[in-house]
Motif scaffolding. Sequence first.
Motif, PDB file in Angstrom:
ATOM      1  N   THR A 117      52.088  54.116 -18.855  1.00 42.20           N
ATOM      2  CA  THR A 117      52.260  53.188 -20.193  1.00 42.20           C
ATOM      3  C   THR A 117      52.814  51.892 -19.785  1.00 42.20           C
ATOM      4  OG1 THR A 117      54.590  53.979 -20.194  1.00 42.20           O
ATOM      5  CG2 THR A 117      52.988  55.421 -21.350  1.00 42.20           C
ATOM      6  N   GLY A 118      52.525  51.010 -20.912  1.00 41.59           N
ATOM      7  CA  GLY A 118      53.003  49.577 -20.684  1.00 41.59           C
ATOM      8  C   GLY A 118      52.038  48.652 -20.118  1.00 41.59           C
ATOM      9  N   GLY A 119      50.951  49.036 -19.834  1.00 41.95           N
ATOM     10  CA  GLY A 119      49.739  48.018 -19.503  1.00 41.95           C
ATOM     11  C   GLY A 119      48.937  47.790 -20.693  1.00 41.95           C
ATOM     12  N   GLU A 120      47.742  46.928 -20.138  1.00 41.51           N
ATOM     13  CA  GLU A 120      46.801  46.718 -21.433  1.00 41.51           C
ATOM     14  C   GLU A 120      46.164  48.006 -21.939  1.00 41.51           C
ATOM     15  OE1 GLU A 120      43.097  43.639 -22.029  1.00 41.51           O
ATOM     16  OE2 GLU A 120      44.057  43.944 -20.183  1.00 41.51           O
ATOM     17  N   PRO A 121      46.544  48.086 -23.376  1.00 41.06           N
ATOM     18  CA  PRO A 121      45.716  49.333 -23.748  1.00 41.06           C
ATOM     19  C   PRO A 121      44.568  49.615 -23.829  1.00 41.06           C
ATOM     20  CG  PRO A 121      46.837  48.032 -25.457  1.00 41.06           C
ATOM     21  CD  PRO A 121      47.147  47.222 -24.201  1.00 41.06           C
ATOM     22  N   TRP A 122      43.979  50.665 -23.598  1.00 40.70           N
ATOM     23  CA  TRP A 122      42.651  51.074 -23.768  1.00 40.70           C
ATOM     24  C   TRP A 122      42.437  52.256 -24.753  1.00 40.70           C
ATOM     25  CZ3 TRP A 122      42.447  52.986 -17.857  1.00 40.70           C
ATOM     26  CH2 TRP A 122      42.540  51.935 -16.965  1.00 40.70           C
ATOM     27  N   ARG A 123      41.404  51.957 -25.517  1.00 43.91           N
ATOM     28  CA  ARG A 123      41.094  52.967 -26.550  1.00 43.91           C
ATOM     29  C   ARG A 123      39.948  54.115 -25.939  1.00 43.91           C
ATOM     30  NH1 ARG A 123      40.413  55.280 -30.890  1.00 43.91           N
ATOM     31  NH2 ARG A 123      38.637  55.299 -32.548  1.00 43.91           N
ATOM     32  N   LEU A 124      40.292  55.305 -26.013  1.00 44.51           N
ATOM     33  CA  LEU A 124      39.396  56.514 -25.616  1.00 44.51           C
ATOM     34  C   LEU A 124      38.466  56.922 -26.513  1.00 44.51           C
ATOM     35  CD1 LEU A 124      41.803  58.197 -23.171  1.00 44.51           C
ATOM     36  CD2 LEU A 124      40.762  55.940 -22.508  1.00 44.51           C
ATOM     37  N   ALA A 125      37.273  57.250 -26.222  1.00 47.44           N
ATOM     38  CA  ALA A 125      36.400  57.693 -27.165  1.00 47.44           C
ATOM     39  C   ALA A 125      35.451  58.862 -26.401  1.00 47.44           C
ATOM     40  CB  ALA A 125      35.734  56.680 -27.996  1.00 47.44           C
ATOM     41  N   GLY A 126      35.321  59.858 -27.232  1.00 53.60           N
ATOM     42  CA  GLY A 126      34.373  60.863 -26.712  1.00 53.60           C
ATOM     43  C   GLY A 126      34.816  62.486 -26.627  1.00 53.60           C
ATOM     44  N   PRO A 127      34.142  63.431 -25.796  1.00 56.87           N
ATOM     45  CA  PRO A 127      34.613  64.743 -25.845  1.00 56.87           C
ATOM     46  C   PRO A 127      36.189  64.885 -25.603  1.00 56.87           C
ATOM     47  CG  PRO A 127      32.617  64.259 -24.790  1.00 56.87           C
ATOM     48  CD  PRO A 127      33.180  62.905 -25.110  1.00 56.87           C
ATOM     49  N   GLY A 128      36.816  65.535 -26.461  1.00 59.45           N
ATOM     50  CA  GLY A 128      38.212  66.022 -26.341  1.00 59.45           C
ATOM     51  C   GLY A 128      39.206  64.944 -26.833  1.00 59.45           C
ATOM     52  N   VAL A 129      38.646  63.701 -27.048  1.00 58.79           N
ATOM     53  CA  VAL A 129      39.532  62.687 -27.531  1.00 58.79           C
ATOM     54  C   VAL A 129      40.115  62.979 -29.100  1.00 58.79           C
ATOM     55  CG1 VAL A 129      39.840  60.209 -27.932  1.00 58.79           C
ATOM     56  CG2 VAL A 129      38.729  61.062 -25.928  1.00 58.79           C
ATOM     57  N   GLY A 130      39.245  63.644 -29.920  1.00 60.29           N
ATOM     58  CA  GLY A 130      39.536  63.660 -31.145  1.00 60.29           C
ATOM     59  C   GLY A 130      39.121  62.407 -32.116  1.00 60.29           C
ATOM     60  N   PRO A 131      38.960  62.827 -33.451  1.00 57.00           N
ATOM     61  CA  PRO A 131      38.423  61.603 -34.272  1.00 57.00           C
ATOM     62  C   PRO A 131      39.070  60.478 -34.398  1.00 57.00           C
ATOM     63  CG  PRO A 131      39.612  63.560 -35.618  1.00 57.00           C
ATOM     64  CD  PRO A 131      39.710  64.014 -34.091  1.00 57.00           C
ATOM     65  N   ASN A 132      40.428  60.302 -34.089  1.00 53.92           N
ATOM     66  CA  ASN A 132      41.163  59.064 -34.318  1.00 53.92           C
ATOM     67  C   ASN A 132      41.169  58.602 -32.878  1.00 53.92           C
ATOM     68  OD1 ASN A 132      41.508  59.559 -37.138  1.00 53.92           O
ATOM     69  ND2 ASN A 132      43.297  60.684 -36.572  1.00 53.92           N
ATOM     70  N   GLY A 133      40.654  58.957 -31.902  1.00 51.49           N
ATOM     71  CA  GLY A 133      40.642  58.507 -30.661  1.00 51.49           C
ATOM     72  C   GLY A 133      41.972  58.660 -29.986  1.00 51.49           C
ATOM     73  N   ALA A 134      42.145  58.297 -28.829  1.00 50.53           N
ATOM     74  CA  ALA A 134      43.274  58.157 -27.902  1.00 50.53           C
ATOM     75  C   ALA A 134      43.639  56.883 -27.139  1.00 50.53           C
ATOM     76  CB  ALA A 134      43.326  59.388 -27.067  1.00 50.53           C
ATOM     77  N   SER A 135      44.654  56.527 -26.646  1.00 54.16           N
ATOM     78  CA  SER A 135      44.986  55.478 -25.842  1.00 54.16           C
ATOM     79  C   SER A 135      45.531  55.860 -24.598  1.00 54.16           C
ATOM     80  CB  SER A 135      45.643  54.293 -26.786  1.00 54.16           C
ATOM     81  OG  SER A 135      46.932  54.754 -27.142  1.00 54.16           O
ATOM     82  N   LEU A 136      45.313  54.717 -23.662  1.00 55.65           N
ATOM     83  CA  LEU A 136      45.984  54.888 -22.268  1.00 55.65           C
ATOM     84  C   LEU A 136      46.466  53.353 -21.766  1.00 55.65           C
ATOM     85  CD1 LEU A 136      46.785  56.971 -20.274  1.00 55.65           C
ATOM     86  CD2 LEU A 136      44.600  56.625 -19.331  1.00 55.65           C
ATOM     87  N   ALA A 137      47.533  53.322 -21.231  1.00 53.89           N
ATOM     88  CA  ALA A 137      47.843  51.750 -20.923  1.00 53.89           C
ATOM     89  C   ALA A 137      48.224  51.804 -19.675  1.00 53.89           C
ATOM     90  CB  ALA A 137      48.746  51.430 -22.254  1.00 53.89           C
ATOM     91  N   PRO A 138      47.723  52.264 -18.446  1.00 56.92           N
ATOM     92  CA  PRO A 138      48.244  52.329 -17.165  1.00 56.92           C
ATOM     93  C   PRO A 138      48.572  50.973 -16.758  1.00 56.92           C
ATOM     94  CG  PRO A 138      46.028  52.660 -16.807  1.00 56.92           C
ATOM     95  CD  PRO A 138      46.157  52.698 -18.557  1.00 56.92           C
ATOM     96  N   ILE A 139      49.657  50.650 -15.794  1.00 58.47           N
ATOM     97  CA  ILE A 139      50.091  49.684 -14.911  1.00 58.47           C
ATOM     98  C   ILE A 139      49.787  49.686 -13.537  1.00 58.47           C
ATOM     99  CG2 ILE A 139      51.698  48.035 -14.341  1.00 58.47           C
ATOM    100  CD1 ILE A 139      53.325  48.958 -16.979  1.00 58.47           C
ATOM    101  N   GLY A 140      49.116  48.821 -12.885  1.00 61.20           N
ATOM    102  CA  GLY A 140      48.839  49.024 -11.444  1.00 61.20           C
ATOM    103  C   GLY A 140      47.566  49.142 -11.057  1.00 61.20           C
ATOM    104  N   LEU A 141      46.416  48.710 -11.779  1.00 61.33           N
ATOM    105  CA  LEU A 141      44.948  48.904 -11.606  1.00 61.33           C
ATOM    106  C   LEU A 141      44.340  47.330 -11.709  1.00 61.33           C
ATOM    107  CD1 LEU A 141      43.658  51.817 -13.939  1.00 61.33           C
ATOM    108  CD2 LEU A 141      43.707  51.782 -11.468  1.00 61.33           C
ATOM    109  N   PRO A 142      43.550  47.052 -10.804  1.00 61.32           N
ATOM    110  CA  PRO A 142      42.756  45.770 -10.902  1.00 61.32           C
ATOM    111  C   PRO A 142      41.838  45.475 -12.277  1.00 61.32           C
ATOM    112  CG  PRO A 142      41.793  47.078  -9.319  1.00 61.32           C
ATOM    113  CD  PRO A 142      42.958  47.903  -9.699  1.00 61.32           C
TER     114      PRO A 142
END
Length: 187
Positions: A117-142
């Motif tokens: 958490t705490g990084g630049e947020p990504w919106r996820l879409a696709g199987p298993g994510v659900g109709p409203n989507g999900a988000s992930l915001a990792p810190i420490g990736l290029p």
Amino acid sequence: MKIVIDQRGPQNAYEDRKAYRNLLQAFAYPGKMVAVREGQLAHSVILATLADETTPVWIDEGFAGIKANGSKALDREKCVFALCRGERFNGFDGFPVGTLVDPHLSTTMLIEVVSLTGGEPWRLAGPGVGPNGASLAPIGLPKMFPPAWAQNNALYPLGIDVIFTAGELCACLPRSVRLEIADVCAG
């Protein structure tokens, strides 16, 4: 028939099954943060749960301590699992992506990040994510991770699955999930 008894005892066998169920939960709901086993590093528990001494594992130089403990360092082209530090991630090139007949023969990559958490947020879409989507915001990736993921995702049903780990937590990004950089201006 030879019967093998787990010499570690029933409590350890229970903990192993629980860790496996927790990991399956994370894969079923992409982006959901799950503690694989309370109080233990997720990447260590995941590898101990899914791999044995015969499983081909590629480990980057950021995990020199694991290599010293006897894990076999292999070429990217031959690994079933890969373990790298987020800041050392340099793409998916060279890792197996499976075949159309056997897409499951791809690499599963564990990427240790600073935080989920705490990084630049990504919106996820696709199987298993659900109709409203999900988000992930990792810190420490290029910054090159999202474009590399888009290329990986375009290979579906082939491609690499990713498990992000941060301490005892993990969040999964199956190859079928699309990733979008969240628009911070959108309400």
